[in-house]
Write an enzyme that holds these catalytic residues in place. Structure first.
Site, mmCIF file in Angstrom:
data_model
loop_
_atom_site.group_PDB
_atom_site.id
_atom_site.type_symbol
_atom_site.label_atom_id
_atom_site.label_comp_id
_atom_site.label_asym_id
_atom_site.label_seq_id
_atom_site.Cartn_x
_atom_site.Cartn_y
_atom_site.Cartn_z
ATOM 1 N N ARG A 16 24.300 -6.964 40.408
ATOM 2 C CA ARG A 16 25.034 -7.427 41.095
ATOM 3 C C ARG A 16 25.310 -8.905 40.557
ATOM 4 O O ARG A 16 24.639 -9.474 39.581
ATOM 5 C CB ARG A 16 24.389 -7.667 42.431
ATOM 6 C CG ARG A 16 22.949 -8.384 42.576
ATOM 7 C CD ARG A 16 22.242 -8.456 43.889
ATOM 8 N NE ARG A 16 21.082 -9.208 43.941
ATOM 9 C CZ ARG A 16 20.288 -9.326 44.983
ATOM 10 N NH1 ARG A 16 20.631 -8.729 46.202
ATOM 11 N NH2 ARG A 16 19.268 -10.041 44.785
ATOM 12 N N VAL A 59 12.511 -8.041 33.652
ATOM 13 C CA VAL A 59 12.471 -9.016 32.116
ATOM 14 C C VAL A 59 11.337 -9.714 31.765
ATOM 15 O O VAL A 59 11.157 -10.099 30.682
ATOM 16 C CB VAL A 59 13.624 -9.787 32.169
ATOM 17 C CG1 VAL A 59 14.911 -9.026 32.400
ATOM 18 C CG2 VAL A 59 13.677 -10.695 33.534
ATOM 19 N N TYR A 150 12.590 -23.752 39.265
ATOM 20 C CA TYR A 150 13.886 -23.343 38.674
ATOM 21 C C TYR A 150 14.263 -24.077 37.645
ATOM 22 O O TYR A 150 14.834 -23.920 36.525
ATOM 23 C CB TYR A 150 14.989 -23.156 39.834
ATOM 24 C CG TYR A 150 16.100 -22.691 39.171
ATOM 25 C CD1 TYR A 150 16.271 -21.248 39.073
ATOM 26 C CD2 TYR A 150 17.330 -23.377 39.208
ATOM 27 C CE1 TYR A 150 17.488 -20.656 38.607
ATOM 28 C CE2 TYR A 150 18.424 -22.738 38.695
ATOM 29 C CZ TYR A 150 18.664 -21.393 38.637
ATOM 30 O OH TYR A 150 19.769 -21.056 38.445
ATOM 31 N N LYS A 154 14.975 -23.376 33.633
ATOM 32 C CA LYS A 154 16.315 -23.635 32.983
ATOM 33 C C LYS A 154 16.534 -24.733 31.941
ATOM 34 O O LYS A 154 17.090 -24.578 30.816
ATOM 35 C CB LYS A 154 17.450 -23.832 33.907
ATOM 36 C CG LYS A 154 17.440 -22.560 34.994
ATOM 37 C CD LYS A 154 17.861 -21.473 34.427
ATOM 38 C CE LYS A 154 18.093 -20.327 35.283
ATOM 39 N NZ LYS A 154 18.391 -18.928 34.954
ATOM 40 N N VAL A 183 27.399 -21.027 42.306
ATOM 41 C CA VAL A 183 28.102 -19.779 41.965
ATOM 42 C C VAL A 183 27.807 -18.979 43.289
ATOM 43 O O VAL A 183 26.811 -18.954 43.586
ATOM 44 C CB VAL A 183 28.062 -19.171 40.594
ATOM 45 C CG1 VAL A 183 28.763 -17.942 40.809
ATOM 46 C CG2 VAL A 183 28.247 -20.183 39.593
#
Length: 250
Positions: A16, A59, A150, A154, A183
């Site tokens: 998704r 992952v 987060y 990143k 997004v």
């Protein structure tokens, strides 16, 4: 002729959001896509729809990467590209973030990207070269309150991208990072907040006046995977509607 004709590309988090749009676009451009995710109920039918292969992949687990790569090679014979798209996001004040939450985000986002590079790069080299695209973030190049874990993960992905680009260039592998801003995906809006309310927020924050669309990020990933970016490696590409440019006072 598609831009990825004959290529075999593994996309993580492909069930998704951004990963789904990358899988759809890559398949439309001629790639044989390996769709990897933990959301089997979404990923399996999507793989059938685009003519790809679905593999279950957490992952953060080394064994899952080994199995996914083996399955992809058994099915398609090789792997030419990797999009490390899978990731998770949690909102929390830094000093209130539990250690377990910080470690979970690090394990999925940062360690997952590392394991992907390590598992797939030798296969790409054996195939004669190719590409790796890592999904970083707008928060990889600046700060943002309430997403400390987060943002740290990143930032780390950008470091991994640059080191991998240096080490793998001689093996014919280009490594770059996409850095999306806001997004419209289930990850960025996990509570299903009213799209109009989200839109109002980003009309204020983002110079282009709207939230980004996952298919826009997919087009950037396609550029970095295809030959149009043949002389580009080790770079972050911010796609954020101008958010990083600064703050408007009007």
């Amino acid at each position: 002729m598609g831009k990825l004709d004959g290529r075999v590309v593994l996309v993580t988090g492909a069930a998704r959001g951004q990963g789904e749009q990358e899988a759809r676009l890559f398949a439309a451009e001629g790639a044989k896509v390996v769709l990897a995710d933990v959301l089997d109920e979404l990923g399996e039918p999507l793989a059938k729809e685009v003519g790809g292969l679905y593999v279950h992949l957490d992952v953060s687990r080394e064994a899952d990467w080994t199995a996914a790569v083996a399955t992809a090679k058994e099915h398609f014979g090789r792997i030419d590209g990797l999009v490390n798209n899978a990731g998770i996001l949690r909102f929390n004040e830094l000093v209130s973030t539990p250690l377990e939450e910080f470690q979970l985000i690090t394990q999925v986002n940062q360690v997952g990207t590392f394991l992907g590079i390590r598992a797939v790069a030798p296969e790409i080299e054996a195939a004669g070269g190719g590409t790796i695209v890592n999904t970083a973030s707008y928060t990889a190049v600046t700060g943002m309150a309430y997403v400390g874990a987060y943002a740290a993960s990143k930032h780390a992905i950008l470091g991994l991208t640059r080191v991998a680009a240096l080490e793998l260039a001689g093996k014919g592998i280009r490594v770059n990072a996409v850095c999306p801003g806001a997004v419209d995906t289930p990850m960025s809006n996990p509570e299903g907040t009213d799209p109009e309310a989200v839109g109002d927020l980003y009309r204020t924050l983002v110079p282009l006046g709207r939230v980004g669309r996952p298919e826009e990020v997919a087009r950037l990933a396609l550029f970095l995977t295809g030959d149009d970016s043949s002389y580009i490696t080790g770079q972050p590409f911010v796609i954020d509607g101008g958010w990083l440019a600064g703050v408007s006072v009007l």
